[in-house]
Write a protein that holds these residues in place. Structure first.
Motif, PDB file in Angstrom:
ATOM      1  N   LEU A 274       0.829  -1.207   0.000  1.00 53.94           N
ATOM      2  CA  LEU A 274       0.000   0.000   0.000  1.00 53.94           C
ATOM      3  C   LEU A 274       0.863   1.255   0.000  1.00 53.94           C
ATOM      4  CD1 LEU A 274      -2.816  -1.156   2.386  1.00 53.94           C
ATOM      5  CD2 LEU A 274      -3.070  -0.540   0.000  1.00 53.94           C
ATOM      6  N   ALA A 275       2.025   1.183   0.656  1.00 49.38           N
ATOM      7  CA  ALA A 275       2.915   2.347   0.666  1.00 49.38           C
ATOM      8  C   ALA A 275       3.402   2.641  -0.747  1.00 49.38           C
ATOM      9  CB  ALA A 275       4.091   2.087   1.601  1.00 49.38           C
ATOM     10  N   ILE A 276       3.713   1.573  -1.484  1.00 51.92           N
ATOM     11  CA  ILE A 276       4.159   1.774  -2.875  1.00 51.92           C
ATOM     12  C   ILE A 276       3.028   2.405  -3.686  1.00 51.92           C
ATOM     13  CG2 ILE A 276       4.865   0.583  -4.976  1.00 51.92           C
ATOM     14  CD1 ILE A 276       6.198  -1.506  -3.120  1.00 51.92           C
ATOM     15  N   LEU A 277       1.820   1.840  -3.499  1.00 50.38           N
ATOM     16  CA  LEU A 277       0.673   2.399  -4.233  1.00 50.38           C
ATOM     17  C   LEU A 277       0.437   3.852  -3.852  1.00 50.38           C
ATOM     18  CD1 LEU A 277      -1.841  -0.578  -4.142  1.00 50.38           C
ATOM     19  CD2 LEU A 277      -0.778   0.428  -6.153  1.00 50.38           C
ATOM     20  N   SER A 278       0.581   4.169  -2.574  1.00 43.25           N
ATOM     21  CA  SER A 278       0.364   5.550  -2.144  1.00 43.25           C
ATOM     22  C   SER A 278       1.430   6.473  -2.717  1.00 43.25           C
ATOM     23  CB  SER A 278       0.408   5.647  -0.617  1.00 43.25           C
ATOM     24  OG  SER A 278      -0.531   4.797  -0.062  1.00 43.25           O
ATOM     25  N   THR A 279       2.585   5.908  -3.007  1.00 47.17           N
ATOM     26  CA  THR A 279       3.648   6.747  -3.551  1.00 47.17           C
ATOM     27  C   THR A 279       3.442   7.008  -5.031  1.00 47.17           C
ATOM     28  OG1 THR A 279       5.076   5.609  -2.002  1.00 47.17           O
ATOM     29  CG2 THR A 279       6.143   7.007  -3.639  1.00 47.17           C
ATOM     30  N   ILE A 280       3.149   5.931  -5.776  1.00 38.32           N
ATOM     31  CA  ILE A 280       3.088   6.090  -7.225  1.00 38.32           C
ATOM     32  C   ILE A 280       1.660   6.247  -7.739  1.00 38.32           C
ATOM     33  CG2 ILE A 280       5.203   4.796  -7.597  1.00 38.32           C
ATOM     34  CD1 ILE A 280       3.383   2.443  -8.438  1.00 38.32           C
ATOM     35  N   GLY A 281       0.676   6.026  -6.861  1.00 37.41           N
ATOM     36  CA  GLY A 281      -0.729   6.025  -7.304  1.00 37.41           C
ATOM     37  C   GLY A 281      -1.137   7.312  -7.996  1.00 37.41           C
ATOM     38  N   GLY A 282      -0.492   8.412  -7.629  1.00 34.28           N
ATOM     39  CA  GLY A 282      -0.903   9.685  -8.190  1.00 34.28           C
ATOM     40  C   GLY A 282      -0.540   9.863  -9.644  1.00 34.28           C
ATOM     41  N   PHE A 283       0.405   9.033 -10.120  1.00 36.14           N
ATOM     42  CA  PHE A 283       0.891   9.257 -11.482  1.00 36.14           C
ATOM     43  C   PHE A 283      -0.104   8.860 -12.555  1.00 36.14           C
ATOM     44  CE2 PHE A 283       4.820   8.946  -8.973  1.00 36.14           C
ATOM     45  CZ  PHE A 283       5.267  10.226  -9.208  1.00 36.14           C
ATOM     46  N   MET A 284      -1.215   8.217 -12.135  1.00 39.88           N
ATOM     47  CA  MET A 284      -2.221   7.904 -13.155  1.00 39.88           C
ATOM     48  C   MET A 284      -3.003   9.157 -13.540  1.00 39.88           C
ATOM     49  SD  MET A 284      -5.033   5.817 -11.035  1.00 39.88           S
ATOM     50  CE  MET A 284      -4.852   5.780  -9.286  1.00 39.88           C
ATOM     51  N   GLY A 285      -2.792  10.234 -12.789  1.00 40.59           N
ATOM     52  CA  GLY A 285      -3.530  11.441 -13.129  1.00 40.59           C
ATOM     53  C   GLY A 285      -2.673  12.681 -12.970  1.00 40.59           C
ATOM     54  N   ILE A 286      -1.612  12.738 -13.728  1.00 42.45           N
ATOM     55  CA  ILE A 286      -0.748  13.912 -13.641  1.00 42.45           C
ATOM     56  C   ILE A 286      -1.429  15.071 -14.360  1.00 42.45           C
ATOM     57  CG2 ILE A 286       1.522  14.854 -14.209  1.00 42.45           C
ATOM     58  CD1 ILE A 286       2.503  11.960 -14.196  1.00 42.45           C
ATOM     59  N   PRO A 287      -1.503  16.215 -13.720  1.00 38.34           N
ATOM     60  CA  PRO A 287      -2.198  17.331 -14.361  1.00 38.34           C
ATOM     61  C   PRO A 287      -1.507  17.760 -15.663  1.00 38.34           C
ATOM     62  CG  PRO A 287      -1.076  18.032 -12.362  1.00 38.34           C
ATOM     63  CD  PRO A 287      -1.030  16.542 -12.380  1.00 38.34           C
ATOM     64  N   ALA A 288      -2.323  18.297 -16.550  1.00 31.99           N
ATOM     65  CA  ALA A 288      -1.838  18.664 -17.878  1.00 31.99           C
ATOM     66  C   ALA A 288      -0.721  19.687 -17.810  1.00 31.99           C
ATOM     67  CB  ALA A 288      -2.991  19.210 -18.707  1.00 31.99           C
TER      68      ALA A 288
ATOM     69  N   LEU B  22      -6.232   8.509 -16.076  1.00 31.04           N
ATOM     70  CA  LEU B  22      -7.522   8.229 -15.454  1.00 31.04           C
ATOM     71  C   LEU B  22      -8.644   9.002 -16.135  1.00 31.04           C
ATOM     72  CD1 LEU B  22      -8.697   6.612 -13.072  1.00 31.04           C
ATOM     73  CD2 LEU B  22      -8.710   8.766 -11.819  1.00 31.04           C
ATOM     74  N   ALA B  23      -8.398  10.286 -16.392  1.00 28.76           N
ATOM     75  CA  ALA B  23      -9.433  11.114 -17.001  1.00 28.76           C
ATOM     76  C   ALA B  23      -9.788  10.588 -18.386  1.00 28.76           C
ATOM     77  CB  ALA B  23      -8.962  12.559 -17.094  1.00 28.76           C
ATOM     78  N   ASP B  24      -8.753  10.203 -19.150  1.00 33.01           N
ATOM     79  CA  ASP B  24      -9.016   9.658 -20.486  1.00 33.01           C
ATOM     80  C   ASP B  24      -9.820   8.389 -20.420  1.00 33.01           C
ATOM     81  OD1 ASP B  24      -7.749  11.676 -21.576  1.00 33.01           O
ATOM     82  OD2 ASP B  24      -5.977  10.568 -22.278  1.00 33.01           O
ATOM     83  N   PHE B  25      -9.432   7.551 -19.456  1.00 32.14           N
ATOM     84  CA  PHE B  25     -10.093   6.257 -19.349  1.00 32.14           C
ATOM     85  C   PHE B  25     -11.548   6.422 -18.947  1.00 32.14           C
ATOM     86  CE2 PHE B  25     -11.021   2.323 -16.943  1.00 32.14           C
ATOM     87  CZ  PHE B  25     -10.837   1.421 -17.972  1.00 32.14           C
ATOM     88  N   LEU B  26     -11.795   7.311 -18.003  1.00 31.67           N
ATOM     89  CA  LEU B  26     -13.149   7.460 -17.472  1.00 31.67           C
ATOM     90  C   LEU B  26     -14.045   8.299 -18.363  1.00 31.67           C
ATOM     91  CD1 LEU B  26     -12.751   7.962 -13.635  1.00 31.67           C
ATOM     92  CD2 LEU B  26     -13.875   6.100 -14.814  1.00 31.67           C
ATOM     93  N   SER B  27     -13.456   9.063 -19.241  1.00 29.22           N
ATOM     94  CA  SER B  27     -14.213  10.035 -20.020  1.00 29.22           C
ATOM     95  C   SER B  27     -15.499   9.492 -20.653  1.00 29.22           C
ATOM     96  CB  SER B  27     -13.302  10.630 -21.085  1.00 29.22           C
ATOM     97  OG  SER B  27     -14.038  11.490 -21.887  1.00 29.22           O
ATOM     98  N   PRO B  28     -15.499   8.285 -21.270  1.00 29.87           N
ATOM     99  CA  PRO B  28     -16.731   7.823 -21.914  1.00 29.87           C
ATOM    100  C   PRO B  28     -17.906   7.667 -20.954  1.00 29.87           C
ATOM    101  CG  PRO B  28     -14.864   6.456 -22.554  1.00 29.87           C
ATOM    102  CD  PRO B  28     -14.394   7.358 -21.468  1.00 29.87           C
TER     103      PRO B  28
END
Lengths: 650, 109
Positions: free
Chosen positions: A474-488, A496-502
């Protein structure tokens, strides 16, 4: 327009979809029926393995997903008039993410429980309940209609009741379980009424039909019916996701074993409300009025719970109020139609909150059940893995880059900024408090000198691998988890935004104006980020000075506190107010109804029936004289009577 | 009413009615008043025969054979009933040396 979900023509897919919820259910059956007979190792293995297999299957679904949502019909459940409720699963972007979250984090928590609950006599029962919880949550997430969602919704409610009251020999714990159950029922009533109204309006409860009808119906924008539906659904979400005023069950739910707190708080139950609003995003987009309400309630909850968190001394209570506060953030994001950001925060929050709870569990484990942070301190050396992972979790929730919480919270706050500057200011204020109370917790627990008893000092030890391993994951996930949604603004990709968009396509059609993105200038975005990070760092420094430099320890139970501190310490007396306003009158009413209606009216009537029959039998028995002459006489008389009656002389 | 034989016509239908009513009433009275189980049995036979007679009479007067089928059924049932009943009565007599129904009251509460 989002393609209307098509039935999956692939039987293999249908089987996989069926297996995902079925496996934990089988685990529940095995562990539940074999509670006392199964050896401890096997029970833990079955419990964890079923969830892990579901996780693998979800992964498979995720990677074979081609962007086209599909339905798998299992069987027809209810068919009354024009109401059709099939057991059918909808696999789309939203349910896939939730599937991965529930099974993934759920599995980690299962593994952790193997270590944590090792000495418990009802080990098998515990795993049975955990599996049932996962099963219900999966139904909630995968169902393709509101009724199935409600089924899972009630299922997790039931399981939370069972798990919070797991140590049912302690009456306080039972009370906490009942409180969670009853408070959730209040919300569920709203949800249920919402479903009725949906059926009444759209003549269907399946998502696909309701949403396509909602986009096609004219004049639905802010129509009273849609506002009512969304408000009612939101009442359900308020109960489950612990928003004001239905949040008080959640801190009390800490009575359950710590893995339960982690499971309920991180990945499953409390996010159900968010999931439901996200799932109904079309309806909510059509009801901006409701969204205002949601944003305001979410913001108030976020700030309110954060202030309570400042003064709590129970390690789990601090985390509980933190959860309430973070959930407030998520609803705030939903309220400003930042749907993706809300989901993003759900994900990252699941990682770091599960981590924090499990870390707290590890501390409690080491302290042999002690939960009061005033009795801790200096645990850094003794529990190095727990300390490091807890630190990561704390950094993540405080919004320090590059940990997961920074990205999600920052994105969320940026959307709030677009919506309203005042709301943003309050959001940042809550974020300051979050960082402060989290570091207060960290410093008091792991820094300074040990304040517990001698016995506890000798007992201190790092937790077994089954507990530290989940912490590390979980610590690893908490560290890198944010990279799925790096702001533009960083020039990277927001996966994440692209994936969820539909998922939000229908909503875009229904109410286009809501999705007109007000592009923030890059400089504004940098400034916002700098402010939120700066605020968090400031909070950390303040906490450091107070609790490490000055070695402040929260006051003892019997010291007099300043009025404001006292008010916060006692959680604004909300529980006491509810008690006086709601619980007491109801208790009074039911005692009196019992005394006057039950005891003096219903009881005599019911007992009267019994006594009449008994007495009648006792007297009629005397007719059985055994005298044949009398019997024959009675017979002849009866026959004569029957004949007479048949002639109807009157 | 043309097909009815002359012999039967010589006695009006009413006579049959009165006669079988009388028989039936005698039967009922016997069942209600007598104490000997065998006599009660005979009285029951009397009632059954009263009904049989009535059925036959109507059957003859209306030239309808259906009722006579009923008569045969009643006879068969009566015969079977007497078989069983008499057997029971005989057994009772062997045990208590009496067929007086007033003594037979052991099956009370």
């Amino acid at each position: 327009m989002q393609e209307v979900a098509m039935p999956a023509n692939n039987p293999e897919m249908a089987l996989i979809c069926l297996l995902i919820p079925l496996l934990p259910f089988i685990g529940f059956l095995i562990n539940g029926l074999g509670n006392r007979k199964l050896p401890v190792g096997l029970a833990g293995f079955i419990g964890s393995a079923t969830v892990f297999t579901s996780f693998l299957l979800s992964l498979y679904l995720f990677f074979s997903f081609n962007g086209q949502p599909y339905l798998t019909d299992i069987f027809n459940w209810v068919s009354v008039g024009n109401l059709q409720i099939p057991i059918s699963f909808q696999i789309d972007q939203l349910s896939l993410i939730m599937l991965l979250l529930v099974t993934g984090v759920g599995f980690v928590i299962h593994v952790y429980s193997v270590g944590y609950m090792h000495h418990d006599e009802n080990f098998g029962k515990f795993f049975a309940f955990l599996n049932l919880f996962i099963f219900s949550m999966l139904l909630l997430v995968m169902g393709s209609n509101y009724v199935l969602m409600f089924f899972g919704w009630e299922g997790v409610g039931l399981c939370s009741y069972l798990l919070i009251g797991f140590w049912n020999k302690n009456q306080n714990y039972n009370n906490a379980a009942k409180k969670a159950f009853i408070m959730n029922r209040i919300g569920d009533l709203g949800f249920l009424l919402g479903i009725f109204l949906i059926f009444n309006t759209f003549e269907s409860v399946s998502y696909a039909e309701v949403f396509s009808k909602a986009t096609q119906m004219p004049n639905l924008l802010n129509a009273p019916v849609i506002v009512t539906i969304t408000l009612l659904l939101f009442v359900g979400a308020m109960g489950k996701s612990a928003q004001l005023p239905l949040y008080t069950w959640l801190p009390d739910a800490m009575a359950g074993p710590t893995p339960v707190s982690a499971l309920i708080h991180a990945a499953t139950m409390v996010t159900a409300g968010i999931y439901m609003v996200l799932r109904s995003n079309v309806l909510y987009s059509l009801a901006p009025d409701t969204l205002h309400v949601i944003a305001i309630i979410g913001l108030i909850t976020a700030v309110f719970a954060a202030t309570i968190g400042l003064a709590q001394n129970d390690i789990k209570k601090v985390l509980a109020y933190s959860t309430v506060s973070q959930l407030g953030y998520m609803f705030l994001a939903l309220g400003v139609t930042a749907y993706t950001s809300s989901m993003f925060h759900v994900l990252t929050h699941a990682f770091f909150k599960a981590l924090l709870f499990l870390g707290a569990g590890s501390v409690i484990h080491a302290m042999s059940g002690e939960q009061d942070i005033r009795m801790m301190g200096g645990l850094r050396k003794k529990l190095p893995i727990t300390f490091l992972t807890f630190l990561i979790g704390t950094l993540a929730i405080s919004g320090i880059p590059p940990f997961a919480g920074f990205f999600s919270k920052d994105e969320l706050l940026a959307h709030v900024w677009e919506h309203s500057k005042i709301m943003w200011a309050f959001g940042v204020f809550a974020s300051f408090m979050t960082a402060f109370y989290m570091f207060r917790l960290l410093y008091l627990t792991f820094f300074g000198s040990f304040r517990g008893t001698e016995e506890q000092r000798h007992h201190l030890h790092e937790s077994p691998a089954s507990m530290t391993l989940p912490l590390i994951i979980l610590a690893i996930l908490s560290t890198i988890g944010g990279f799925m949604g790096i702001p533009a603004v960083f020039g990277a990709h927001h996966y994440l935004a692209d994936f969820l968009s539909p998922v939000f396509n229908n909503a875009r059609i229904a109410n286009p104006s809501m999705f007109e993105a007000a592009e923030l200038s890059h400089s504004t975005e940098y400034i916002l980020m700098a402010i939120s990070v700066g605020v968090a760092v400031l909070a950390i420094i303040v906490a450091y000075v107070t609790y490490v430099k000055k070695r402040t320890v929260p006051a003892d139970e019997d010291t007099r506190l300043s009025p404001l501190h006292n008010l916060i310490y006692h959680k604004y007396y909300i529980d006491e107010i509810y008690n006086a306003l709601i619980v007491r009158p109801i208790m009074w009413l039911s005692t009196n109804v019992y005394r006057f209606v039950e005891q003096s009216i219903i009881d005599p009537v019911v007992n009267g029936f019994g006594k009449t029959v008994l007495g009648g039998g006792r007297s009629l028995r005397l007719l059985q004289t055994g005298d044949i002459g009398f019997y024959i006489f009675a017979m002849v008389l009866s026959i004569a009577l029957i004949i007479l009656l048949n002639f109807r002389f009157w | 009413m043309d097909q009815i034989p002359e012999v039967i016509r010589t006695i009006p239908l009413n006579y049959y009615l009165f006669f079988s009513t009388a028989l039936f009433v005698i039967g009922v009275t016997g069942v209600l008043t007598r104490r000997n189980a065998i006599v009660i049995f005979m009285c029951i036979e009397l009632m059954l025969n009263a009904v049989n007679l009535l059925l036959t009479a109507f059957s003859a007067y209306r030239s309808d054979a259906n009722a006579q089928v009923f008569v045969f059924f009643i006879m068969a049932v009566a015969a079977a009933e007497v078989c069983v009943g008499l057997a029971i009565i005989v057994m009772i007599y062997r045990n208590i040396r009496s067929t007086d129904i007033n003594i037979l009251n052991n099956l009370k509460w």
